[in-house]
Design an enzyme around this catalytic site. Structure first.
Site, short mmCIF file in Angstrom:
data_model
loop_
_atom_site.label_atom_id
_atom_site.label_comp_id
_atom_site.label_asym_id
_atom_site.label_seq_id
_atom_site.Cartn_x
_atom_site.Cartn_y
_atom_site.Cartn_z
N HIS A 1 -0.06 36.10 107.28
CA HIS A 1 1.05 36.86 107.87
C HIS A 1 2.41 36.26 107.50
O HIS A 1 3.26 36.93 106.94
CB HIS A 1 0.93 36.87 109.40
N ASP B 1 -6.96 38.49 116.15
CA ASP B 1 -6.24 39.57 115.48
C ASP B 1 -6.97 40.86 115.82
O ASP B 1 -8.20 40.91 115.80
CB ASP B 1 -6.23 39.36 113.96
N ARG C 1 -0.87 50.84 111.00
CA ARG C 1 0.09 50.98 112.11
C ARG C 1 1.42 51.49 111.59
O ARG C 1 1.91 50.99 110.58
CB ARG C 1 0.31 49.64 112.83
C1 MIC Z 1 -0.76 43.29 113.62
O1 MIC Z 1 -1.31 44.01 112.79
O2 MIC Z 1 -0.01 43.75 114.50
C2 MIC Z 1 -1.04 41.81 113.59
C3 MIC Z 1 0.23 41.15 113.21
O3 MIC Z 1 -2.01 41.52 112.63
C4 MIC Z 1 -1.51 41.41 114.98
C5 MIC Z 1 -1.60 39.97 115.21
C6 MIC Z 1 -0.27 39.31 115.45
O4 MIC Z 1 0.58 39.87 116.12
O5 MIC Z 1 -0.14 38.18 114.99
C7 MIC Z 1 -2.84 42.02 115.42
O6 MIC Z 1 -3.20 43.06 114.94
O7 MIC Z 1 -3.49 41.48 116.33
FE1 SF4 Z 2 -2.10 41.88 108.54
FE2 SF4 Z 2 -3.89 43.76 108.89
FE3 SF4 Z 2 -2.32 43.04 110.93
FE4 SF4 Z 2 -1.33 44.36 108.82
S1 SF4 Z 2 -2.82 45.13 110.30
S2 SF4 Z 2 -0.43 42.60 109.83
S3 SF4 Z 2 -2.51 43.53 107.14
S4 SF4 Z 2 -3.87 41.78 109.90
#
Ligand code: MIC
Ligand code: SF4
Length: 644
Positions: A65, A119, A379
């Site tokens: 990340h 995650d 997302r």
């Molecule tokens: C995301 O896709 O929003 C993240 C960043 O991967 C998060 C984790 C985080 O906020 O560090 C997730 O999906 O849990």
């Molecule tokens: Fe990383 Fe997957 Fe989260 Fe996107 S959705 S920030 S690629 S872990």
């Protein structure tokens, strides 16, 4: 009646409870994963437990990340994570080795086992018949210490696939179709088990796209049977020994059955700014596109990138489009580099990014203001890309490539090309040299803590009287991106709670932090599905840090509710939703005898001091959760019991 696959795996891991819907259960955890943005906190919490080595069969710490090193912060975190892993018996996947979910699927996911990851897209590993669940870092820390994972037994939904996908239709369209039907809260309290004759037409990477995006339904997890296609994938990863044949009994029962006829699907796209705003690509075709991003843990497999390269080969992208391509792992990157597909992408005009989350989490590549960005990600919450007025659409690599060529939203069936047919390679390129094994002499390893690693904030036991102002009143589907934003500016502060807290609710109301500090804390009011999206526990830690003691909403997303409990914040819900309308931002609220009422497991009464009235709220907490809250959070509770 026979057992479905989920019941089988849960049964072999059951530590406490009965496998009936909504019963409290605990399961043992075989594997854990963390990524850097949640990992630093998870490891600080693991350290606070005082356990010398992880007790899981396998734990992996990924860095994917926080990859943009514009200051010392991220680099400091990487050193902390690397030395921590070496000392405590954890594999360390170096920055550059790839996105946690992609690498975990390639190298470690195992049918029939359980995986807990800090995650929310951890269910990606469900593609090979593994129960893979996303959780807060503290829950993962406890699992690394050998503790079980507690959850409410979800309802089990069979998604029965029949037929085969048509040309230019991809597995992304299967899950987008489900999101269209069920919405972002349709999967809360549920697990989706895929079955039916259509399943065997999907390869493991195609299944992973579905299991990954199941998180956007709010589901606890999503999984597929382990069959011939799983064997084909594991064999190509030289992991044949990890394969077992796993599926439901022929007479298995389910709480609900949903049918999808793959032949009837067409290319779909989710419109801004929620993954469930799904329409057919035809309906929005022609809208001008300024950016296309192919990548993220959702669609960055070898087969995804080969498809894009095939479509773009020998052509140039539209002059007004910026195209980024992110290979999901070193394995994918190296394979497309060695077979020439990378050259085809570069030749077409793509900007190639390192293997990481990148644009998906706003770590660079923010799109122009108000412009349409087409992404193969999972997302599209407003502003997550880094541009407050972004217009992010989510779709398959087929559609994304077509948009990059034409400069407008394009149904790939209009390209007049033959659809790419990418076969599963017989052997993937395997080189695990960027996955470091732990030190054989852990006592000699010194953990490196740069100035970005701040001590873990703590709090005392739950107060008996909670009083304060309603600092913020929000609507439905508030995401953790609203609560604590990500992006290149804020993500580097993940190991520094005092600093990150200043960004609390910044996207919704930039005066929040100042007001919360002035009042010494208070309440937050929300609507349905509060806390959907990411597993980041900072969305609970930062509120705890500024003194929020209770949240009152209509309903919660699963992971966020657990995170609130883990950090000692009362997750309350309105008994009568009409009360939501009545309470106003700025009202002074008071709850008395909180500890006694919780111990008696009764409901709580809120006094609205400003309006001179009262209303009741429920907490829906089980005995264990009540004890955790009384202790002021899971760390305090675990320490009090000195056993997990
Ligand atoms: C995301 O896709 O929003 C993240 C960043 O991967 C998060 C984790 C985080 O906020 O560090 C997730 O999906 O849990
Ligand atoms: Fe990383 Fe997957 Fe989260 Fe996107 S959705 S920030 S690629 S872990």
């Amino acid at each position: 009646m026979g057992k479905n696959l989920i019941q089988k795996i849960f049964k072999s891991h059951l530590v406490r409870g009965r496998l009936e819907p909504r019963e409290d259960i605990a399961i043992s955890i075989d594997q854990t994963l963390t990524q850097d943005a949640t990992g630093t906190m998870a490891y600080l919490q693991f350290e606070a437990l005082g356990i010398p080595q992880v007790k899981t069969r396998l734990s992996v710490s990924y860095v994917d990340h926080n990859m943009l090193q514009t200051g010392f912060e991220n680099a400091d975190d990487h050193r902390f994570l690397q030395t921590f892993a070496s000392k405590y018996g954890i594999l360390f996947s170096k920055p550059g080795n790839g996105i946690c979910h992609q690498v975990h699927l390639e190298r470690f996911a195992k049918p029939g086992e359980t995986l807990l990851g800090s995650d929310s897209h951890t269910p990606n590993a469900g593609a090979v018949g593994m129960i893979a669940i996303g959780a807060g870092g503290l829950d993962v820390a406890i699992a690394m210490g050998g503790g079980p994972y507690y959850l409410k037994m979800p309802e089990i939904v069979l998604v029965r696939l029949k037929g085969r996908l048509g040309p230019w239709v991809s597995s992304k369209d299967i899950i987008l179709d489900l999101l269209r039907r069920l919405t972002v809260k349709g999967g809360v309290g549920k697990i989706f088990e895929f079955g039916g004759p259509g399943v065997k037409t999907l390869t493991v990477p195609e299944r992973a796209t579905i299991a990954n995006l199941g998180a956007e339904l709010g589901a606890t997890t999503t999984l597929f049977p382990s069959d011939e296609r799983t064997l084909e994938f594991l064999r190509a990863q030289e992991r044949e020994r990890d394969w077992v044949l796993l599926g439901p009994d022929p007479d298995a029962g389910y709480d609900q059955v949903i049918e999808i006829d793959l032949r009837k699907l067409e290319p779909l796209i989710a419109q801004p700014s929620s993954p469930d705003r799904v329409v057919s690509v035809r309906e929005v075709a022609g809208r001008e596109v300024k950016q296309v991003c192919i990548g993220s843990c959702n669609n960055s497999s070898y087969m995804d990138l080969m498809s894009a390269a095939k479509i773009l080969k020998g052509k140039k992208i539209h002059p007004d489009v910026n195209l980024t391509v992110t290979p999901g792992s070193k394995q994918v990157f190296e394979m497309i580099a060695r077979n020439g597909a990378l050259a085809d992408l570069i030749d077409a005009g793509a900007r190639i990014l390192e293997s990481a989350c990148g644009p998906c989490i706003g770590m660079g590549q923010a799109p122009p203001s108000d412009a349409i960005s087409i992404r193969t990600m999972n997302r599209n919450f407003q502003g997550r890309s880094g541009t407050p007025s972004d217009q992010v659409y989510l779709t398959s690599p087929y559609v994304a490539s077509a948009c990059a060529l034409r400069g407008v939203i394009t149904d790939p069936r209009e390209l007049g090309q033959k659809p790419p047919r990418i076969l599963m390679p017989k052997r993937f390129f395997i080189d695990d040299s960027m996955i470091l094994t732990p030190s054989p002499d852990p006592e000699t390893v010194i953990i490196e803590r740069g100035p970005n690693i701040k001590p873990l904030p703590t709090r005392g036991p739950l107060e008996d009287v909670i009083e304060g102002k309603v600092l913020l009143k929000l609507g439905d589907n508030i995401t953790t991106d609203h609560i604590i934003p990500a992006g290149a500016k804020v993500l580097p502060l993940r190991s520094n709670i005092p600093a990150i807290s200043e960004y609390l609710f910044e996207r919704v109301d930039s005066s929040f932090f100042r007001r919360a500090k002035e009042s010494g804390g208070g309440f937050v009011i929300g609507g349905e599905n509060y806390g959907q999206g990411s597993s980041r526990e900072h969305a609970a830690l930062a509120p705890m840090f500024v003194g929020i003691r209770a949240i009152i909403v209509k309903s919660y997303a699963r992971i966020h509710r657990s995170n609130l409990i883990n950090f000692g914040i009362l997750p309350l819900t309105f008994k009568d939703e009409k009360e939501f309308e009545k309470v106003e931002q700025g009202d002074q609220l008071r709850i008395e005898k909180v500890r006694d009422r919780l111990r008696a497991n009764g409901s709580l009464t809120i006094q609205n001091v400003t309006q001179g009235r009262t209303f009741d709220v429920s907490h829906g907490l089980n005995e264990r959760e009540i004890k955790i809250l009384l202790a002021g959070g899971l760390l305090n509770h675990t320490r009090e019991r000195t056993l997990l």
